[in-house]
Design a protein around this motif. Structure first.
Motif, PDB file in Angstrom:
ATOM      1  N   ALA A  75       0.831  -1.205   0.000  1.00 31.18           N
ATOM      2  CA  ALA A  75       0.000   0.000   0.000  1.00 31.18           C
ATOM      3  C   ALA A  75       0.860   1.248   0.000  1.00 31.18           C
ATOM      4  N   ALA A  76       1.992   1.184   0.698  1.00 35.65           N
ATOM      5  CA  ALA A  76       2.894   2.340   0.751  1.00 35.65           C
ATOM      6  C   ALA A  76       3.638   2.531  -0.564  1.00 35.65           C
ATOM      7  N   GLU A  77       3.846   1.430  -1.319  1.00 34.14           N
ATOM      8  CA  GLU A  77       4.529   1.533  -2.615  1.00 34.14           C
ATOM      9  C   GLU A  77       3.660   2.221  -3.668  1.00 34.14           C
ATOM     10  N   LEU A  78       2.363   2.177  -3.481  1.00 36.06           N
ATOM     11  CA  LEU A  78       1.444   2.793  -4.437  1.00 36.06           C
ATOM     12  C   LEU A  78       1.358   4.285  -4.153  1.00 36.06           C
ATOM     13  N   VAL A  79       1.967   5.075  -5.028  1.00 34.21           N
ATOM     14  CA  VAL A  79       2.000   6.516  -4.841  1.00 34.21           C
ATOM     15  C   VAL A  79       0.678   7.149  -5.257  1.00 34.21           C
ATOM     16  N   GLN A  80       0.157   6.747  -6.415  1.00 30.71           N
ATOM     17  CA  GLN A  80      -1.066   7.355  -6.930  1.00 30.71           C
ATOM     18  C   GLN A  80      -1.687   6.460  -7.994  1.00 30.71           C
ATOM     19  N   VAL A  81      -3.002   6.524  -8.094  1.00 28.53           N
ATOM     20  CA  VAL A  81      -3.746   5.829  -9.146  1.00 28.53           C
ATOM     21  C   VAL A  81      -4.332   6.876 -10.081  1.00 28.53           C
ATOM     22  N   PHE A  82      -4.142   6.660 -11.381  1.00 23.71           N
ATOM     23  CA  PHE A  82      -4.710   7.562 -12.383  1.00 23.71           C
ATOM     24  C   PHE A  82      -5.811   6.814 -13.137  1.00 23.71           C
ATOM     25  N   PRO A  83      -6.944   7.438 -13.380  1.00 28.08           N
ATOM     26  CA  PRO A  83      -8.048   6.734 -14.048  1.00 28.08           C
ATOM     27  C   PRO A  83      -7.736   6.318 -15.473  1.00 28.08           C
ATOM     28  N   HIS A  84      -6.828   7.061 -16.125  1.00 27.19           N
ATOM     29  CA  HIS A  84      -6.417   6.759 -17.491  1.00 27.19           C
ATOM     30  C   HIS A  84      -4.926   7.070 -17.619  1.00 27.19           C
ATOM     31  N   ARG A  85      -4.257   6.376 -18.533  1.00 27.94           N
ATOM     32  CA  ARG A  85      -2.836   6.680 -18.739  1.00 27.94           C
ATOM     33  C   ARG A  85      -2.628   8.111 -19.205  1.00 27.94           C
ATOM     34  N   ASN A  86      -3.530   8.616 -20.023  1.00 24.77           N
ATOM     35  CA  ASN A  86      -3.345   9.979 -20.504  1.00 24.77           C
ATOM     36  C   ASN A  86      -3.646  11.025 -19.437  1.00 24.77           C
ATOM     37  N   ALA A  87      -3.999  10.552 -18.213  1.00 22.89           N
ATOM     38  CA  ALA A  87      -4.161  11.467 -17.082  1.00 22.89           C
ATOM     39  C   ALA A  87      -2.876  11.594 -16.264  1.00 22.89           C
ATOM     40  N   VAL A  88      -1.861  10.764 -16.576  1.00 26.00           N
ATOM     41  CA  VAL A  88      -0.570  10.890 -15.894  1.00 26.00           C
ATOM     42  C   VAL A  88       0.042  12.229 -16.299  1.00 26.00           C
ATOM     43  N   PRO A  89       0.380  13.087 -15.339  1.00 23.04           N
ATOM     44  CA  PRO A  89       0.879  14.424 -15.683  1.00 23.04           C
ATOM     45  C   PRO A  89       2.159  14.384 -16.508  1.00 23.04           C
ATOM     46  N   VAL A  90       2.257  15.296 -17.454  1.00 23.87           N
ATOM     47  CA  VAL A  90       3.473  15.420 -18.266  1.00 23.87           C
ATOM     48  C   VAL A  90       4.684  15.640 -17.372  1.00 23.87           C
ATOM     49  N   GLU A  91       4.489  16.408 -16.303  1.00 26.89           N
ATOM     50  CA  GLU A  91       5.598  16.707 -15.390  1.00 26.89           C
ATOM     51  C   GLU A  91       6.146  15.454 -14.725  1.00 26.89           C
ATOM     52  N   LEU A  92       5.270  14.482 -14.459  1.00 25.12           N
ATOM     53  CA  LEU A  92       5.732  13.236 -13.840  1.00 25.12           C
ATOM     54  C   LEU A  92       6.576  12.446 -14.827  1.00 25.12           C
ATOM     55  N   TRP A  93       6.115  12.295 -16.069  1.00 23.46           N
ATOM     56  CA  TRP A  93       6.921  11.617 -17.083  1.00 23.46           C
ATOM     57  C   TRP A  93       8.270  12.303 -17.242  1.00 23.46           C
ATOM     58  N   ASP A  94       8.257  13.642 -17.306  1.00 25.69           N
ATOM     59  CA  ASP A  94       9.502  14.397 -17.485  1.00 25.69           C
ATOM     60  C   ASP A  94      10.481  14.124 -16.346  1.00 25.69           C
ATOM     61  N   ARG A  95       9.965  14.117 -15.102  1.00 21.45           N
ATOM     62  CA  ARG A  95      10.849  13.883 -13.959  1.00 21.45           C
ATOM     63  C   ARG A  95      11.418  12.473 -13.970  1.00 21.45           C
ATOM     64  N   LEU A  96      10.573  11.489 -14.229  1.00 20.72           N
ATOM     65  CA  LEU A  96      11.039  10.101 -14.230  1.00 20.72           C
ATOM     66  C   LEU A  96      12.121   9.884 -15.279  1.00 20.72           C
TER      67      LEU A  96
END
Length: 247
Positions: A75-96
């Protein structure tokens, strides 16, 4: 049975029995027994060894963590759930993508959305040159699994295979780059996996929906966790079945 996972992790990181023994404050023979006789170290030793070996406790000693603790840690490993992949913020992809320095592992059919990022291929090339391990597994455009998935997503005959070929054209600059490897898989893709060091985006696949419209999970690896490790081992299994990509 010897603990081959521990043996391999130590070798991979250039760690000798003497170095491990000194770091955790035990006799060298004790470390040897942890490997050859698959003895389980005390928790305080497991934490330190896992950090040195850059692996999770649950990977090195699968039976060492109680089921209740595994559930709590997952449960602690799960940071966030997004309803759709295209809802993952651009900023998160950029940081990763920007912060990954050791491991980039991607298991997809095509993932055209990634190569739409202007610097993505250049960033992967630069990271490979700096020592990052890049492993990319695409759906085999000639494979039965891709054809079936295209039908399930109601994309039309040959559409998904064409998407994969379009994506591969963008990945061509990575061919022959040291540290970057690409393969074709012909497995049922239950999830697309995007690993950047100790974080992942898991794009679940739902019958009748395209990947962009299916839920996604953002995971961060914890030493005693089991969730991140499950997807990591899944990637490894597919990778071992895959064949070199052809362009």
């Amino acid at each position: 049975m010897p603990n081959e996972r521990l043996r391999d992790a130590l070798l991979r990181n250039g760690l000798t029995l003497e170095q491990v023994a000194k770091a955790v404050g035990v006799d060298q023979k004790t470390v040897e027994r942890w490997i050859t006789k698959n003895r389980t170290p005390y928790p305080k030793h497991r934490h330190k060894i896992a950090a040195m070996a850059r692996e999770s406790e649950t990977y090195l000693w699968p039976d060492s963590v109680a089921p209740e603790r595994k559930a709590e840690t997952a449960a602690a490993e799960l940071v966030q759930v997004f309803p759709h992949r295209n809802a993952v913020p651009v900023e998160l992809w950029d940081r990763l993508i920007k912060e990954a320095s050791e491991t980039v592992e991607i298991l997809v059919h095509a993932a055209l959305f990634l190569v739409e990022r202007p610097r993505f291929i250049k960033d992967l090339t630069a990271k490979a040159a700096a020592g990052t391990r890049i492993r990319l597994a695409f759906g085999d455009p000639e494979g039965d699994s891709v054809a079936l998935r295209g039908e399930e997503e109601q994309l039309g005959d040959g559409t998904l295979a064409a998407r994969i070929r379009n994506a591969l054209a963008s990945y061509r600059p990575l061919v022959g780059v040291d540290g970057a490897e690409m393969r074709f898989h012909n497995t049922t893709l239950y999830n697309s996996i995007f690993r950047f060091d100790d974080e992942m985006i898991i794009n679940t696949h739902v019958y009748g929906f395209q990947g962009a419209h299916a839920p996604s999970l953002h995971l961060r690896r914890l030493s005693a966790g089991d969730l991140f490790e499950t997807y990591s081992e899944s990637f490894e299994s597919v990778w071992n079945l895959a064949k070199p990509a052809t362009f």
